[in-house]
Design a protein around this motif. Structure first.
Motif, short mmCIF file in Angstrom:
data_model
loop_
_atom_site.label_atom_id
_atom_site.label_comp_id
_atom_site.label_asym_id
_atom_site.label_seq_id
_atom_site.Cartn_x
_atom_site.Cartn_y
_atom_site.Cartn_z
N ALA A 195 -1.67 64.51 68.81
CA ALA A 195 -2.08 63.15 69.22
C ALA A 195 -1.64 62.13 68.17
O ALA A 195 -1.26 61.00 68.50
N ASN A 196 -1.68 62.53 66.91
CA ASN A 196 -1.24 61.61 65.84
C ASN A 196 0.24 61.28 65.92
O ASN A 196 0.67 60.22 65.49
N GLN A 197 1.02 62.21 66.50
CA GLN A 197 2.47 62.00 66.64
C GLN A 197 2.83 61.29 67.94
O GLN A 197 3.91 60.74 68.06
N ALA A 198 1.95 61.40 68.94
CA ALA A 198 2.31 60.95 70.29
C ALA A 198 2.09 59.45 70.48
O ALA A 198 1.29 58.83 69.77
N LYS A 199 2.80 58.93 71.49
CA LYS A 199 2.56 57.53 71.87
C LYS A 199 1.61 57.46 73.06
O LYS A 199 0.99 56.43 73.32
N SER A 200 1.57 58.56 73.84
CA SER A 200 0.73 58.53 75.04
C SER A 200 0.22 59.93 75.36
O SER A 200 0.88 60.92 75.08
N VAL A 201 -0.97 59.96 75.97
CA VAL A 201 -1.57 61.25 76.36
C VAL A 201 -2.25 61.08 77.72
O VAL A 201 -2.83 60.03 77.99
N ILE A 202 -2.12 62.11 78.56
CA ILE A 202 -2.85 62.12 79.84
C ILE A 202 -3.91 63.21 79.75
O ILE A 202 -3.58 64.38 79.52
N VAL A 203 -5.16 62.82 79.92
CA VAL A 203 -6.26 63.79 79.96
C VAL A 203 -6.52 64.09 81.42
O VAL A 203 -6.77 63.16 82.21
N ILE A 204 -6.48 65.36 81.80
CA ILE A 204 -6.77 65.72 83.19
C ILE A 204 -8.14 66.36 83.24
O ILE A 204 -8.37 67.39 82.59
N GLY A 205 -9.06 65.74 83.97
CA GLY A 205 -10.43 66.25 84.07
C GLY A 205 -11.43 65.15 83.77
O GLY A 205 -11.26 64.39 82.82
N GLY A 206 -12.46 65.10 84.57
CA GLY A 206 -13.49 64.07 84.39
C GLY A 206 -14.83 64.69 84.05
O GLY A 206 -15.88 64.11 84.29
N GLY A 207 -14.78 65.93 83.49
CA GLY A 207 -16.02 66.61 83.12
C GLY A 207 -16.39 66.30 81.67
O GLY A 207 -15.92 65.31 81.09
N PHE A 208 -17.20 67.17 81.07
CA PHE A 208 -17.69 66.93 79.71
C PHE A 208 -16.54 66.77 78.72
O PHE A 208 -16.49 65.82 77.95
N SER B 195 -14.71 60.40 92.19
CA SER B 195 -14.63 58.94 92.17
C SER B 195 -15.11 58.36 90.85
O SER B 195 -14.82 57.21 90.50
N GLY B 196 -15.85 59.14 90.09
CA GLY B 196 -16.33 58.67 88.79
C GLY B 196 -16.35 59.82 87.79
O GLY B 196 -16.22 60.99 88.18
N THR B 197 -16.52 59.48 86.52
CA THR B 197 -16.56 60.54 85.51
C THR B 197 -17.93 61.22 85.50
O THR B 197 -18.95 60.62 85.85
N LEU B 198 -17.92 62.47 85.10
CA LEU B 198 -19.12 63.33 85.08
C LEU B 198 -19.86 63.32 86.42
O LEU B 198 -21.08 63.47 86.48
N ALA B 199 -19.07 63.14 87.49
CA ALA B 199 -19.68 63.00 88.82
C ALA B 199 -20.29 64.32 89.31
O ALA B 199 -21.08 64.31 90.24
N HIS B 200 -19.91 65.45 88.69
CA HIS B 200 -20.52 66.72 89.12
C HIS B 200 -21.94 66.87 88.56
O HIS B 200 -22.69 67.72 89.01
N VAL B 201 -22.29 66.01 87.60
CA VAL B 201 -23.59 66.10 86.94
C VAL B 201 -24.45 64.87 87.24
O VAL B 201 -25.62 64.98 87.57
N LEU B 202 -23.85 63.69 87.09
CA LEU B 202 -24.62 62.45 87.15
C LEU B 202 -24.70 61.89 88.58
O LEU B 202 -23.73 62.01 89.34
N PRO B 203 -25.83 61.24 88.92
CA PRO B 203 -25.86 60.53 90.20
C PRO B 203 -24.85 59.38 90.17
O PRO B 203 -24.43 58.93 89.09
N PRO B 204 -24.43 58.89 91.37
CA PRO B 204 -23.30 57.96 91.42
C PRO B 204 -23.43 56.74 90.49
O PRO B 204 -22.46 56.35 89.86
N HIS B 205 -24.65 56.14 90.37
CA HIS B 205 -24.76 54.92 89.57
C HIS B 205 -24.50 55.21 88.09
O HIS B 205 -23.91 54.39 87.38
N LEU B 206 -24.90 56.41 87.61
CA LEU B 206 -24.69 56.72 86.20
C LEU B 206 -23.25 57.19 85.95
O LEU B 206 -22.69 56.95 84.88
N SER B 207 -22.68 57.84 86.95
CA SER B 207 -21.27 58.23 86.84
C SER B 207 -20.41 56.96 86.77
O SER B 207 -19.51 56.84 85.93
N GLU B 208 -20.74 55.98 87.62
CA GLU B 208 -19.98 54.72 87.62
C GLU B 208 -20.12 54.00 86.28
O GLU B 208 -19.15 53.50 85.70
N HIS B 209 -21.35 54.00 85.77
CA HIS B 209 -21.61 53.34 84.47
C HIS B 209 -20.80 54.03 83.37
O HIS B 209 -20.20 53.37 82.51
N THR B 210 -20.76 55.39 83.41
CA THR B 210 -20.02 56.15 82.40
C THR B 210 -18.52 55.83 82.50
O THR B 210 -17.85 55.62 81.48
#
Ligand code: NAD
Length: 504
Positions: A198-211, A238-253
């Motif tokens: 990451a220190n060498q890179a200009k860009s990174v794609i993270v795949i996954g919206g879990g922990f 549709s939002g991050t941590l959506a497998h754990v959090l209810p929609p309003h908290l996933s949206e906030h995250t």
């Protein structure tokens, strides 16, 4: 002049007799064998030693490190200076001053070749080795070195490994450049490799919206502050941590992560991965038809339990969640136990579960260790049942941190109670899902068949709680009590419960 008698040599106990191989000088029979040197394995070793004080325990792990905490690898370590990180990653020297990552320094563990000589027993760690076969009838394992070890009692604490995505596997098989720029994340070596890349890179794609995807996306913005690294995050929900959090908290995250500087692509799956030789980047095609290119891709799409030993051993695997199937005493077969991420256990309160968090690893490992060390000849021995409701936490910022206990799954019905921003319109907890600003404390109840089965404590730290009520149990213990009481969940009862957690 009085002469003190020489101390008597400790009598051998069944747990202290180790046989060494004449050929290799390494143990060929041990009373206690632990496969896996993570937190579950270490907790079991400690529990065995506490129950059987002269016992000799052999722990085998494929990592080159003694047992360590994984949670800081995706969070705190990214916020530390280089010299601090270096000190923390060293299992040598004064551990209490340098590192809270490792459970014990390297020197705590007995060399496998010297285990038979330890008069008062101890824990030996055989590092950098894998167990590749398990024979339950003969109570024997085979290592990748070809060594064979017989055991009295054995624990499977093999943990999990990152799940891969077939589209990345196929591209990496075709292109060494894609292989070199695709990262997975699980251990200290992965942390060091990702940090360097990451220190060498200009860009990174993270795949996954879990922990891991969320914590690492936010942690990578620490690198971005220094180098200008672009951080993208792709996830199918549709939002991050959506497998754990209810929609309003996933949206906030999601909003918080976006505000930290991460470009998010919700509702997207990766459909293609190619090496773009002109740009010198990995090109990732998404299900909407658009594409992204970056120097580095980090795939964080969950873990699979390491149950490869099941085949040679003829062990049953949970067909739903994976994991060695064990009972509530964490027993898979006679004299064979499993704990931590790798076990699917019977939770007497909430049913069959496989849990992937460190508190579970520690507590289940301790129960398995106690049961392994209980005296088989004693007809009245009591086995411990694993009844602890383990907790886990997520900490993305001071105002976005939470702890949870029980079944915390967004597919369940949820009821949330949040403190309203002052001036509050009432003097108590606000009703379900009404607060717009979720930087305030709150509690979410997860409901199944009308009962509370999970509780998430949002921005509610125990320190604050204990200041307010001198002898109050911690909020997590209160949550555990609520689950154990199998509380019925009518709205008035939930509102009253929310007040017990000091949400007002
Ligand atoms: P996770 O289960 O939390 O999240 C997996 C993510 O990958 C989800 O967004 C899911 O939708 C996505 N996914 C799954 N299959 C996919 C597919 N085929 N294509 C695209 N996306 C897919 O797992 P994780 O985030 O990878 O974390 C790994 C492990 O580390 C877990 O065991 C987790 O519990 C643990 N962990 C825990 C914490 C914590 O408790 N704070 C922090 C970091 C990691």
């Amino acid at each position: 002049q009085a002469t003190l008698p020489a101390p008597a040599a400790p009598a051998d106990s069944p747990g202290s007799v180790v046989t060494m191989s004449d050929r290799t000088g390494l143990p060929s029979r041990v009373p206690y064998l632990i496969i896996g040197s993570g937190f579950a394995g270490m907790a079991a070793a400690r529990a065995i030693r506490a129950s059987d004080p002269l016992s000799k325990v052999l722990m085998i792990g494929d990592e080159p490190y003694p047992p360590y905490l994984r949670p800081p690898l995706s969070k705190e370590l990214w916020r530390r200076k280089d010299d601090r990180v270096k000190a923390m990653l060293s299992p040598l020297g004064d551990m209490r001053r340098n590192s809270w990552l490792f459970v014990e320094p390297d020197s705590f563990f007995i060399e496998p070749r010297r285990l038979h000589l330890a008069d008062t027993g101890g824990v030996s760690l055989w590092k950098g080795r894998r167990v590749i076969a398990l024979d339950i009838a003969d109570k024997r394992v085979t290592l990748d070195s070809g060594d064979r070890i017989e055991y009295g009692k054995c624990l499977l604490a093999t943990g999990g490994r990152p799940r891969t995505l077939p589209v990345f596997d196929a591209a990496a098989a075709q292109s060494p450049e894609v292989a070199a720029r695709t990262a997975y994340f699980r251990n200290i070596d992965d942390f060091q490799s990702l940090r360097n890349k990451a220190n060498q890179a200009k860009s990174v794609i993270v795949i996954g919206g879990g922990f891991l995807g969320c914590e690492l996306a936010v942690s990578l913005t620490e690198v971005a502050k220094k180098t200008g690294l672009e951080v993208h995050q792709v996830f199918k929900e549709s939002g991050t941590l959506a497998h754990v959090l209810p929609p309003h908290l996933s949206e906030h995250t999601s909003k918080f992560i976006a505000q930290s500087g991460v470009a998010q692509y919700p509702g997207e799956r990766v459909t293609s991965v190619d090496w773009d030789s002109a740009a010198g980047q990995v090109k990732v095609g998404l299900s909407s038809g658009r594409s992204l290119s970056a120097d580095l891709c980090l795939v964080a799409v969950g873990i699979e339990a390491n149950t490869q030993l099941a085949e040679s051993a003829g062990l049953e695997i949970d067909p739903g969640d994976g994991g060695f199937l064990v009972n509530a005493e964490l027993e898979a077969r006679a004299d064979l136990y499993a704990a931590g991420d790798a076990c699917s256990y019977y939770d007497v309160l909430l049913g069959r579960r496989r849990v992937e968090h460190v508190n579970h690893a520690e507590e289940s490992g301790a129960v398995a260790g106690r049961n392994m060390a209980s005296e088989p000849a004693d007809p009245d021995r009591k086995r411990s049942t694993y009844q602890h409701q383990s907790s886990f936490w997520c900490n993305l910022a001071n105002t976005l941190a939470w702890d949870a206990v029980g079944l915390v799954d967004s597919r369940l019905e949820t009821q949330s109670f949040f403190a309203m921003p002052p001036p509050a319109s009432d003097d108590g907890a606000a009703g379900s899902d009404t607060a717009e600003d979720y930087q305030y404390p709150g509690v979410v109840f997860y409901l199944k068949a009308g009962r509370v089965v999970g509780i998430l404590l949002w921005n509610l730290t125990d320190e604050i709680f204990q200041d307010k009520k001198a002898f109050a149990p911690s909020r997590l213990n209160l949550a555990r009590k609520v689950l154990a009481e199998r509380q019925l969940a009518d709205p008035a009862a939930l509102q009253a419960l929310a007040r017990e957690f000091d949400v007002y």
